[in-house]
Scaffold this active site. Structure first.
Site, PDB file in Angstrom:
ATOM      1  N   LYS A 174       3.990  22.151  69.047  1.00  0.00           N
ATOM      2  CA  LYS A 174       3.181  21.217  69.044  1.00  0.00           C
ATOM      3  C   LYS A 174       2.789  20.581  68.768  1.00  0.00           C
ATOM      4  O   LYS A 174       2.880  19.378  68.279  1.00  0.00           O
ATOM      5  CB  LYS A 174       3.535  21.108  70.937  1.00  0.00           C
ATOM      6  CG  LYS A 174       2.951  19.878  71.329  1.00  0.00           C
ATOM      7  CD  LYS A 174       3.532  19.554  72.809  1.00  0.00           C
ATOM      8  CE  LYS A 174       2.876  18.116  72.837  1.00  0.00           C
ATOM      9  NZ  LYS A 174       2.766  18.588  75.148  1.00  0.00           N
ATOM     10  N   GLN A 175       1.275  21.587  68.414  1.00  0.00           N
ATOM     11  CA  GLN A 175       0.123  20.705  68.084  1.00  0.00           C
ATOM     12  C   GLN A 175      -0.448  22.402  67.372  1.00  0.00           C
ATOM     13  O   GLN A 175      -0.352  23.390  67.669  1.00  0.00           O
ATOM     14  CB  GLN A 175      -0.599  20.022  69.075  1.00  0.00           C
ATOM     15  CG  GLN A 175      -0.928  20.897  70.136  1.00  0.00           C
ATOM     16  CD  GLN A 175      -1.545  20.317  71.038  1.00  0.00           C
ATOM     17  OE1 GLN A 175      -0.084  19.879  71.560  1.00  0.00           O
ATOM     18  NE2 GLN A 175      -2.267  19.283  71.810  1.00  0.00           N
TER      19      GLN A 175
ATOM     20  N   TRP B 252      -8.750  18.423  78.063  1.00  0.00           N
ATOM     21  CA  TRP B 252      -9.773  18.755  77.480  1.00  0.00           C
ATOM     22  C   TRP B 252      -9.690  17.728  76.142  1.00  0.00           C
ATOM     23  O   TRP B 252     -10.352  18.076  75.171  1.00  0.00           O
ATOM     24  CB  TRP B 252      -8.658  20.320  76.248  1.00  0.00           C
ATOM     25  CG  TRP B 252      -7.436  19.921  75.601  1.00  0.00           C
ATOM     26  CD1 TRP B 252      -6.858  19.005  75.753  1.00  0.00           C
ATOM     27  CD2 TRP B 252      -7.660  20.108  73.833  1.00  0.00           C
ATOM     28  NE1 TRP B 252      -6.094  19.227  74.586  1.00  0.00           N
ATOM     29  CE2 TRP B 252      -6.555  20.067  73.884  1.00  0.00           C
ATOM     30  CE3 TRP B 252      -8.149  22.074  73.289  1.00  0.00           C
ATOM     31  CZ2 TRP B 252      -6.039  20.335  72.336  1.00  0.00           C
ATOM     32  CZ3 TRP B 252      -8.023  21.321  72.041  1.00  0.00           C
ATOM     33  CH2 TRP B 252      -6.603  21.136  71.308  1.00  0.00           C
ATOM     34  N   ASP B 253      -9.111  17.137  75.776  1.00  0.00           N
ATOM     35  CA  ASP B 253      -8.720  15.627  75.251  1.00  0.00           C
ATOM     36  C   ASP B 253     -10.316  15.255  74.595  1.00  0.00           C
ATOM     37  O   ASP B 253     -11.070  14.580  74.037  1.00  0.00           O
ATOM     38  CB  ASP B 253      -8.293  14.539  75.800  1.00  0.00           C
ATOM     39  CG  ASP B 253      -6.566  14.925  75.946  1.00  0.00           C
ATOM     40  OD1 ASP B 253      -6.901  15.671  76.649  1.00  0.00           O
ATOM     41  OD2 ASP B 253      -6.028  14.316  75.633  1.00  0.00           O
TER      42      ASP B 253
ATOM     43  N   GLU C 190       0.921  23.488  73.424  1.00  0.00           N
ATOM     44  CA  GLU C 190       2.379  24.004  74.686  1.00  0.00           C
ATOM     45  C   GLU C 190       3.986  24.374  73.946  1.00  0.00           C
ATOM     46  O   GLU C 190       3.840  24.450  76.095  1.00  0.00           O
ATOM     47  CB  GLU C 190       1.843  22.417  75.902  1.00  0.00           C
ATOM     48  CG  GLU C 190       1.072  21.832  75.814  1.00  0.00           C
ATOM     49  CD  GLU C 190       0.608  21.236  77.021  1.00  0.00           C
ATOM     50  OE1 GLU C 190       0.654  19.716  76.666  1.00  0.00           O
ATOM     51  OE2 GLU C 190      -0.270  20.778  77.688  1.00  0.00           O
TER      52      GLU C 190
HETATM   53  C1  BGC Z   1      -1.417  17.562  74.739  1.00  0.00           C
HETATM   54  C2  BGC Z   1      -2.218  17.661  74.999  1.00  0.00           C
HETATM   55  C3  BGC Z   1      -3.358  16.874  75.684  1.00  0.00           C
HETATM   56  C4  BGC Z   1      -1.975  16.082  76.824  1.00  0.00           C
HETATM   57  C5  BGC Z   1      -2.868  15.071  77.205  1.00  0.00           C
HETATM   58  C6  BGC Z   1      -0.231  16.688  75.244  1.00  0.00           C
HETATM   59  O1  BGC Z   1       0.792  16.347  75.680  1.00  0.00           O
HETATM   60  O2  BGC Z   1      -0.505  18.688  74.231  1.00  0.00           O
HETATM   61  O3  BGC Z   1      -3.169  19.024  74.154  1.00  0.00           O
HETATM   62  O4  BGC Z   1      -4.667  17.634  76.497  1.00  0.00           O
HETATM   63  O5  BGC Z   1      -1.306  15.648  75.960  1.00  0.00           O
HETATM   64  O6  BGC Z   1      -3.542  13.943  76.240  1.00  0.00           O
END
Ligand code: BGC
Length: 804
Positions: free
Chosen positions: A616-617, A355-356, A494
């Site tokens: 996490k985010q 999704w980035d 996550e």
């Molecule tokens: C993040 C995700 C991201 C992925 C790839 C993960 O560490 O939590 O949001 O899509 O890294 O960058």
């Protein structure tokens, strides 16, 4: 030249892997890490070359299960260059005394240079200069020049320069238990007077990769023709061996020109013949370098952001721009590839696409929208796979995979390794269905910024409608609440994969997912009602199998989706989040240097983040990053929830202290969200942390395995949105600058609906000039812009100054 160079004055073994990532060269088609050419892979160096879209899947038995991983193939190493003086040892950094050392990435010209002097055990001193490019002018060409100057001796230098196909995917420690040999040899040989070639093939995807190399030699800049012997190592690798008779204080240069093609390339019949032909046409490093520099000059004229008053930010803005352009560039228009989350710079996340892109596409949308279009076409071509994926899970419409690679099938691993405990555990991250919302959002944003109606009609509308159909089918009407629920999903955070003690992955009513589902459905309805002709509407609805009853359900969902909000206005990340335990943050901070990956720490203690209020985010806060206040207000109110502007600060204050920023994307989002409620010092602090994340590898090792394209683009986006106050509105752009005091001026260009704007901002005024891309009959006489909330009409190509 200020802010254009990344320079290292020392050779620090512990830093080399990071520096190799940061000095990677690429052009969207191919990327090569800035690894030393004089040595092979080790704990200190990792030569890696990756070609966009070249993946291969291999099975491995882990914890009793056979798992398949689709990897981003490390392609044959074209850098190999080994030498020795007389009968001495092959040069190695550890076996010589390094007298001077300078490694420099010149981002303006896209060239990596190394200069060093070394003394061997016999006291011979040699001065070395090395320059390397991966051509931005011709995506299939790479070249380097290596120059020796013996300072105090004469003798023979024996050189091996070649192509090595005996490479494996060994760049990421935690993947080392997985099978990693993706290439089988096909052929090696020579061509013409000075050429050799190597052809390899991937084991499973059967992609042929051909590299053709030519070797040129010069003494004091004058070409000469030493004997070139072909040395073969089976069909795996081939080298040119040459011996130079060197004299004191003269310069001897060896150039290497390499052309690369794969059997995936469009418009070719034979990858090897193409590579041989392309290499055969090249004249010299300097010729390739001239064309390459011109191309970079053109790119920088569109993409550069100039910032006076802060050297660090200036340099990092360029570093981020540079690496993004090396990952996806104008060449992507003829490549079928998405934007890998870790660039063409390393093997982390196996070159997969996440999704980035949500953070990345705005970077291209407003500068070179044709690159966004190319990236979106990668998704369109995989719409069929997304529909199949939805059907496999019992849903309708298109459900895109969380991780995507060659086919558009789900490539998220089903088991992952916790490097702290050494244990393999189930990976539920594929439940991040929100990726489909991100794709719809990217389509819409691209259309909005570019006015590319053809794209919307031919591809974009269909994607949004199919994704909306998926959201409708995953939503379940709850007769008790009279609302729709979405279950079995994960939000962007996550750490929360499932409910405590549950055996199944997935959560209910993740607020971010639910609101974005409504957003997508509303957009699909808008497109159907306002942007398509009745005929097109009928065609798309029938193709997707959507009838009137289904459309009524869509309307109903936009009025009745569930969002869990408490009495204080805190949006619950998911249903049940508020019942989780608080984590003892002070305890863990005291015990560990770095708690970004608190999930791994907890799991190593046999605990699970599922039990705690620890993210996490950004998850809830993502809504504020993506949607404008008016849009959120509209969605909330239509759903029957109260919305008041204090929601931003309240939710920031609640979630920020409960977030470990285990993904650096989080810093980007939090920085932006702070700016909404005008928390200036926090905005700048978090922005700085995001800017530092790759250049200083603040997560302790992740950048060594590849850059973070999401953060790189996100920081540039936030820079413009926050500090220049840039808003992309439907019919115009808006600017409402708010530069930090220490910044003197900012200059940049953007493109909105085929009009290019040059903008310069300082503390006193804003200067702007608008220039339509091409003069057509439709060129407007006035181009609207909104400056500090007032709208003005600009006459094209006239410079305007507004006081601030
Ligand atoms: C993040 C995700 C991201 C992925 C790839 C993960 O560490 O939590 O949001 O899509 O890294 O960058």
């Amino acid at each position: 030249m200020n802010g254009w160079k990344l320079t290292y004055h020392d050779f620090v073994p512990k830093q080399e892997l990071l520096r190799e990532t940061l000095t990677t060269l690429g052009n969207g088609y191919i990327g090569t890490r800035g690894a030393a050419c004089e040595t092979g892979p080790s704990d200190i160096h990792y030569p890696g070359t990756y070609i966009a879209g070249v993946y291969n899947a291999l099975p491995t038995k882990i914890a009793g299960k056979t798992i398949y991983n689709e990897d981003f193939v490390n392609c044959p190493n074209w850098l190999v260059f080994r030498y020795k003086i007389d009968d001495g040892p092959w040069f190695h950094y550890f076996e010589a005394i390094i007298l001077d050392y300078k490694l420099e990435l010149d981002m303006h010209n896209g060239v990596l240079s190394k200069h060093f002097r070394f003394q061997d055990t016999k006291g011979r001193i040699t001065s070395i200069t090395h320059q390397r490019i991966v051509s931005m002018a011709d995506p299939h060409l790479m070249a380097f020049v290596y120059t020796f100057r013996p300072e105090n001796y004469a003798g023979k230098i024996t050189i091996f320069t070649g192509l090595d196909g005996q490479v494996v995917n060994g760049g990421v420690e935690r993947y080392k238990q997985l099978n990693n040999k993706h290439l089988v040899p096909v052929d090696v040989g020579k061509f013409g007077e000075d050429g050799i070639y190597l052809r390899s093939k991937t084991t499973h995807s059967k992609i042929k990769i051909s590299e053709a190399m030519r070797t040129f030699a010069y003494k004091d800049h004058k070409r000469f023709f030493p004997e070139l012997n072909l040395v073969q190592f089976g069909r795996h690798s081939c080298m040119h061996e040459l011996v130079l008779d060197v004299q004191k204080n003269h310069r001897y240069s060896v150039e290497k020109i390499v052309a690369v093609y794969t059997s995936k390339d469009q418009g070719i019949t034979d990858d090897l013949q193409e590579a041989i032909q392309k290499a055969g046409q090249a004249h010299s490093f300097s010729q390739l370098y001239d064309n390459h520099k011109q191309k970079w000059k053109k790119l920088w004229s569109l993409f550069d952001i100039e910032l006076d008053g802060d050297d660090f930010f200036q340099k990092v803005l360029r570093l981020h721009t540079f690496h993004l352009l090396q990952t996806a560039s104008c060449h992507n228009q003829s490549i079928d590839a998405g934007m890998p989350a870790r660039g063409l710079h390393g093997e982390a996340y196996r070159g997969h696409i996440f999704w980035d892109e949500l953070f990345i596409l705005p970077f291209y949308d407003i500068r070179a929208p044709e690159i966004s279009r190319a990236l979106l076409m990668y998704r369109y071509r995989r719409l069929g796979a997304a529909k199949k994926y939805a059907a496999q899970h019992g849903y309708k419409g298109a459900m895109y995979p969380w991780q995507s690679a060659s086919t558009g099938d789900e490539t998220t691993q089903i088991m992952h390794l916790n490097p702290l405990s050494g244990n393999w555990g189930p990976d539920y991250s594929a439940n991040q269905r929100h990726v489909s919302a991100a794709i719809a959002y990217n389509v819409w944003k691209y259309y909005y910024a570019s006015a590319d109606d053809q794209f919307l009609q031919d591809y974009g509308a269909e994607m949004i409608i199919e994704i909306a159909h998926f959201w409708s089918s995953i939503s379940e009407y709850n007769t008790k609440t009279g609302r729709y629920d979405i279950s079995g999903v994960m939000g962007p955070d996550e750490f929360h994969e499932k409910y405590p003690d549950s055996k199944e992955g997935g959560l209910k009513n993740n607020a971010y997912t639910n609101v974005m589902a409504v957003w997508v459905i509303e957009k699909a309805l808008f497109i159907l009602d306002h942007l398509l002709s009745p005929k097109k509407r009928k065609v798309l609805l029938s193709k997707a199998g959507i009838n009137q009853q289904e459309l009524e359900r869509w309307h109903d969902i936009t009025k009745k989706m569930t969002i869990v909000i408490d009495e204080n206005g805190i949006i619950s990340q998911f249903e049940g989040y508020m019942d989780l335990e608080e984590l003892d943050w002070d305890y863990y901070k005291e015990k560990n240097n770095n708690i970004h990956r608190i999930d791994r720490i907890l799991k190593a203690e046999k605990k699970s983040p599922d039990y705690y209020k620890v993210s996490k985010q950004a998850d809830v806060l993502m809504l504020f990053y993506m949607l404008r206040e008016e849009t959120l207000e509209h969605i909330f109110e239509k759903l029957g929830y109260q919305f008041d502007p204090s929601i931003f600060e309240k939710n920031f204050d609640y979630y920020y202290p409960r977030t470990s920023h285990g993904s650096t994307l989080s810093l980007v989002v939090h920085s932006y969200v702070c700016s909404i409620f005008k928390h200036k010092s926090n905005t700048l602090k978090l922005f700085k942390e995001a800017m530092e994340s790759d250049i200083y590898d603040t997560q302790g090792g992740t950048t060594c395995e590849g850059i973070h394209t999401g953060v790189m683009a996100g920081t540039i986006d936030v820079f413009l949105r926050v500090f220049a106050g840039l808003e992309i509105l439907h019919d115009k752009i808006g600017l409402n600058p708010d530069l930090p005091e220490s910044w003197k001026a900012v200059r940049f260009q953007i493109c909105h609906k085929n009009v290019r704007f040059k903008i310069a901002i300082d503390s006193k005024c804003l200067k702007i000039e608008a220039k339509p891309k091409s003069k057509t009959e439709e060129t407007p006489s006035g181009i609207p812009v909104q400056i500090k909330h007032s709208t003005y009409q600009l006459v094209p190509e006239k410079l305007y100054t507004f006081s601030l």
